[in-house]
Write a protein that holds these residues in place. Structure first.
Motif, PDB file in Angstrom:
ATOM      1  N   CYS A   3      58.663  46.153  49.047  1.00 15.42           N
ATOM      2  CA  CYS A   3      57.451  45.999  49.839  1.00 15.42           C
ATOM      3  C   CYS A   3      57.014  44.543  49.808  1.00 15.42           C
ATOM      4  O   CYS A   3      57.151  43.863  48.789  1.00 15.42           O
ATOM      5  N   ASP A   4      56.480  44.056  50.921  1.00 11.76           N
ATOM      6  CA  ASP A   4      55.961  42.694  50.969  1.00 11.76           C
ATOM      7  C   ASP A   4      54.632  42.637  50.215  1.00 11.76           C
ATOM      8  O   ASP A   4      53.685  43.335  50.563  1.00 11.76           O
ATOM      9  N   ILE A   5      54.569  41.831  49.183  1.00 10.44           N
ATOM     10  CA  ILE A   5      53.359  41.689  48.374  1.00 10.44           C
ATOM     11  C   ILE A   5      52.790  40.291  48.636  1.00 10.44           C
ATOM     12  O   ILE A   5      53.434  39.284  48.326  1.00 10.44           O
ATOM     13  N   ASP A   6      51.593  40.224  49.206  1.00 12.52           N
ATOM     14  CA  ASP A   6      51.017  38.914  49.498  1.00 12.52           C
ATOM     15  C   ASP A   6      49.691  38.660  48.790  1.00 12.52           C
ATOM     16  O   ASP A   6      49.120  37.566  48.913  1.00 12.52           O
ATOM     17  N   THR A   7      49.186  39.651  48.042  1.00 18.24           N
ATOM     18  CA  THR A   7      47.894  39.507  47.367  1.00 18.24           C
ATOM     19  C   THR A   7      48.025  39.853  45.897  1.00 18.24           C
ATOM     20  O   THR A   7      48.673  40.837  45.531  1.00 18.24           O
ATOM     21  N   ALA A   8      47.415  39.031  45.057  1.00 16.42           N
ATOM     22  CA  ALA A   8      47.371  39.297  43.617  1.00 16.42           C
ATOM     23  C   ALA A   8      45.931  39.284  43.155  1.00 16.42           C
ATOM     24  O   ALA A   8      45.067  38.639  43.752  1.00 16.42           O
ATOM     25  N   MET A   9      45.663  40.018  42.073  1.00 17.88           N
ATOM     26  CA  MET A   9      44.365  39.947  41.409  1.00 17.88           C
ATOM     27  C   MET A   9      44.583  39.562  39.962  1.00 17.88           C
ATOM     28  O   MET A   9      45.321  40.234  39.238  1.00 17.88           O
ATOM     29  N   ILE A  10      43.978  38.455  39.551  1.00 15.94           N
ATOM     30  CA  ILE A  10      44.048  38.012  38.163  1.00 15.94           C
ATOM     31  C   ILE A  10      42.798  38.488  37.452  1.00 15.94           C
ATOM     32  O   ILE A  10      41.671  38.193  37.884  1.00 15.94           O
ATOM     33  N   MET A  11      42.989  39.239  36.366  1.00 15.08           N
ATOM     34  CA  MET A  11      41.887  39.837  35.631  1.00 15.08           C
ATOM     35  C   MET A  11      41.365  38.825  34.612  1.00 15.08           C
ATOM     36  O   MET A  11      42.024  38.548  33.614  1.00 15.08           O
ATOM     37  N   ALA A  12      40.191  38.250  34.900  1.00 16.16           N
ATOM     38  CA  ALA A  12      39.678  37.144  34.088  1.00 16.16           C
ATOM     39  C   ALA A  12      38.202  37.322  33.732  1.00 16.16           C
ATOM     40  O   ALA A  12      37.519  36.349  33.434  1.00 16.16           O
ATOM     41  N   ALA A  13      37.712  38.573  33.746  1.00  7.92           N
ATOM     42  CA  ALA A  13      36.273  38.801  33.580  1.00  7.92           C
ATOM     43  C   ALA A  13      35.865  39.137  32.147  1.00  7.92           C
ATOM     44  O   ALA A  13      34.674  39.186  31.855  1.00  7.92           O
ATOM     45  N   SER A  52      50.235  34.606  48.459  1.00  8.65           N
ATOM     46  CA  SER A  52      49.431  33.682  49.266  1.00  8.65           C
ATOM     47  C   SER A  52      47.929  33.881  49.101  1.00  8.65           C
ATOM     48  O   SER A  52      47.148  33.018  49.520  1.00  8.65           O
ATOM     49  N   ARG A  53      47.485  35.003  48.514  1.00  8.78           N
ATOM     50  CA  ARG A  53      46.061  35.252  48.292  1.00  8.78           C
ATOM     51  C   ARG A  53      45.878  35.687  46.840  1.00  8.78           C
ATOM     52  O   ARG A  53      46.562  36.607  46.372  1.00  8.78           O
ATOM     53  N   ILE A  54      44.938  35.048  46.140  1.00 12.14           N
ATOM     54  CA  ILE A  54      44.723  35.349  44.731  1.00 12.14           C
ATOM     55  C   ILE A  54      43.245  35.632  44.506  1.00 12.14           C
ATOM     56  O   ILE A  54      42.400  34.737  44.644  1.00 12.14           O
ATOM     57  N   VAL A  55      42.926  36.870  44.191  1.00  8.13           N
ATOM     58  CA  VAL A  55      41.557  37.272  43.866  1.00  8.13           C
ATOM     59  C   VAL A  55      41.404  37.191  42.351  1.00  8.13           C
ATOM     60  O   VAL A  55      42.249  37.696  41.608  1.00  8.13           O
ATOM     61  N   ILE A  56      40.329  36.551  41.889  1.00  7.64           N
ATOM     62  CA  ILE A  56      40.084  36.402  40.454  1.00  7.64           C
ATOM     63  C   ILE A  56      38.679  36.889  40.151  1.00  7.64           C
ATOM     64  O   ILE A  56      37.702  36.406  40.747  1.00  7.64           O
ATOM     65  N   ASN A  57      38.557  37.870  39.231  1.00  9.26           N
ATOM     66  CA  ASN A  57      37.220  38.353  38.901  1.00  9.26           C
ATOM     67  C   ASN A  57      36.631  37.537  37.754  1.00  9.26           C
ATOM     68  O   ASN A  57      37.342  37.054  36.873  1.00  9.26           O
ATOM     69  N   ILE A  58      35.310  37.361  37.804  1.00  8.28           N
ATOM     70  CA  ILE A  58      34.623  36.570  36.784  1.00  8.28           C
ATOM     71  C   ILE A  58      33.399  37.329  36.287  1.00  8.28           C
ATOM     72  O   ILE A  58      32.745  38.056  37.038  1.00  8.28           O
ATOM     73  N   HIS A  59      33.102  37.169  34.996  1.00  9.54           N
ATOM     74  CA  HIS A  59      31.908  37.786  34.403  1.00  9.54           C
ATOM     75  C   HIS A  59      31.386  36.914  33.263  1.00  9.54           C
ATOM     76  O   HIS A  59      30.342  36.291  33.387  1.00  9.54           O
ATOM     77  N   LEU A  99      38.272  42.790  49.222  1.00  7.57           N
ATOM     78  CA  LEU A  99      39.002  41.522  49.234  1.00  7.57           C
ATOM     79  C   LEU A  99      40.513  41.708  49.147  1.00  7.57           C
ATOM     80  O   LEU A  99      41.257  40.749  49.371  1.00  7.57           O
ATOM     81  N   LEU A 100      40.951  42.914  48.800  1.00  7.09           N
ATOM     82  CA  LEU A 100      42.352  43.121  48.431  1.00  7.09           C
ATOM     83  C   LEU A 100      43.232  43.632  49.565  1.00  7.09           C
ATOM     84  O   LEU A 100      44.453  43.513  49.487  1.00  7.09           O
ATOM     85  N   GLY A 101      42.651  44.225  50.578  1.00 10.14           N
ATOM     86  CA  GLY A 101      43.455  44.770  51.655  1.00 10.14           C
ATOM     87  C   GLY A 101      44.017  46.147  51.307  1.00 10.14           C
ATOM     88  O   GLY A 101      43.715  46.723  50.261  1.00 10.14           O
ATOM     89  N   ASP A 102      44.866  46.653  52.163  1.00 11.54           N
ATOM     90  CA  ASP A 102      45.381  48.016  52.022  1.00 11.54           C
ATOM     91  C   ASP A 102      46.769  48.087  51.411  1.00 11.54           C
ATOM     92  O   ASP A 102      47.211  49.154  50.998  1.00 11.54           O
ATOM     93  N   LYS A 103      47.482  46.972  51.369  1.00 11.77           N
ATOM     94  CA  LYS A 103      48.850  46.992  50.845  1.00 11.77           C
ATOM     95  C   LYS A 103      48.848  46.950  49.324  1.00 11.77           C
ATOM     96  O   LYS A 103      47.854  46.560  48.699  1.00 11.77           O
ATOM     97  N   PRO A 104      49.956  47.344  48.694  1.00 14.47           N
ATOM     98  CA  PRO A 104      50.063  47.190  47.237  1.00 14.47           C
ATOM     99  C   PRO A 104      49.801  45.750  46.821  1.00 14.47           C
ATOM    100  O   PRO A 104      50.122  44.803  47.554  1.00 14.47           O
ATOM    101  N   ILE A 105      49.199  45.609  45.648  1.00  8.80           N
ATOM    102  CA  ILE A 105      48.864  44.281  45.126  1.00  8.80           C
ATOM    103  C   ILE A 105      49.516  44.091  43.759  1.00  8.80           C
ATOM    104  O   ILE A 105      49.875  45.044  43.075  1.00  8.80           O
ATOM    105  N   LEU A 106      49.632  42.833  43.376  1.00  7.72           N
ATOM    106  CA  LEU A 106      50.069  42.498  42.026  1.00  7.72           C
ATOM    107  C   LEU A 106      48.821  42.207  41.200  1.00  7.72           C
ATOM    108  O   LEU A 106      47.915  41.510  41.665  1.00  7.72           O
TER     109      LEU A 106
END
Length: 238
Positions: A3-13, A52-59, A99-106
């Protein structure tokens, strides 16, 4: 079929409680490993894999995290602000769904550092993930090749890659590295606001929809000051 994976979420909170006193004044994600903040290790690794897209959570210490990320001047980074409440890993993904879209994410925990083995781990993971057969694929490290806290391990893995949780009062040969591909819509219908991704994994393992990818290098779990010292000593000796 991959599957094409274009979005990641880095857990940083997270607060990084176990990393104190290093996290008394900064978030865990800004603790440096080999002179480089852990969140930057994660960002650079994800970008090198073509994300190409990186979501990073902060707390925790959100002002310092925001300033650090904005200083990168990187349009691919999107901040998911969790300053109102700590949501744990699953709740963080749920809050970030718009922010993540509908496709699988990393997803990538910020305290996950590793040395590659025979091939680059993230491209291998992306190539191996088959959305028709899998709802999640976790990168798993062999407990014998981990620097840092191992505990009793997390999972067993079948020959076809399906994973099962470690039985109570037993040990398991594989530990979750903090890196996975997962379908974000799995988090949408969970009623709680704050919850662990474990809640989703337990359902998926029962359904036979959770798989593992064996990491063939050395994984370093940088969760405590001692683990940080061990990691930096290991990296110096390479």
């Amino acid at each position: 079929m991959s599957c094409d994976i274009d979005t990641a979420m880095i857990m940083a909170a997270g607060h990084g409680t176990r990393m104190r006193p290093l996290t008394n004044d900064i978030p865990k994600a800004l603790v440096k490993v080999n002179g480089k903040a852990m969140v930057d290790h994660a960002i650079d690794r994800v970008k090198a894999a073509g994300i190409s897209r990186i979501v990073i959570n902060i707390h925790a210490h959100a002002d310092k995290m925001r300033a650090h990320l904005e200083a990168r001047n990187d349009d691919s980074i999107i901040i998911s602000d969790e300053t109102d409440a700590l949501l744990e890993t699953g709740g963080g993904i749920k809050k970030a769904l718009p922010l993540l879209g509908d496709k699988p994410i990393l997803t990538h925990n910020c305290d996950s550092i590793w040395i590659e083995g025979m091939g680059a781990t993230l491209p291998r993971l992306i190539d191996a993930f088959d959305p028709a057969e899998m709802d999640a694929m976790l990168v798993l490290a062999v407990t014998a090749s981990i620097v840092g806290d191992v505990g009793r391990g997390d999972f067993t893995m079948e020959a076809d890659g399906r994973i099962e949780w470690r039985e109570p009062r037993s040990v398991a040969p594989f530990m979750y590295t903090g890196v996975q591909i997962i379908k974000p819509q799995l988090f949408a219908d969970i009623d709680e606001q704050a919850f662990s991704t474990t809640k989703v994994w337990r359902t998926l393992t029962e359904q036979g929809r959770a798989y593992g990818l064996r990491h063939d290098g050395i994984w370093m779990h940088v969760g405590t000051p001692q683990a940080l010292d061990d990691t930096e000593a290991f990296l110096r000796d390479l």
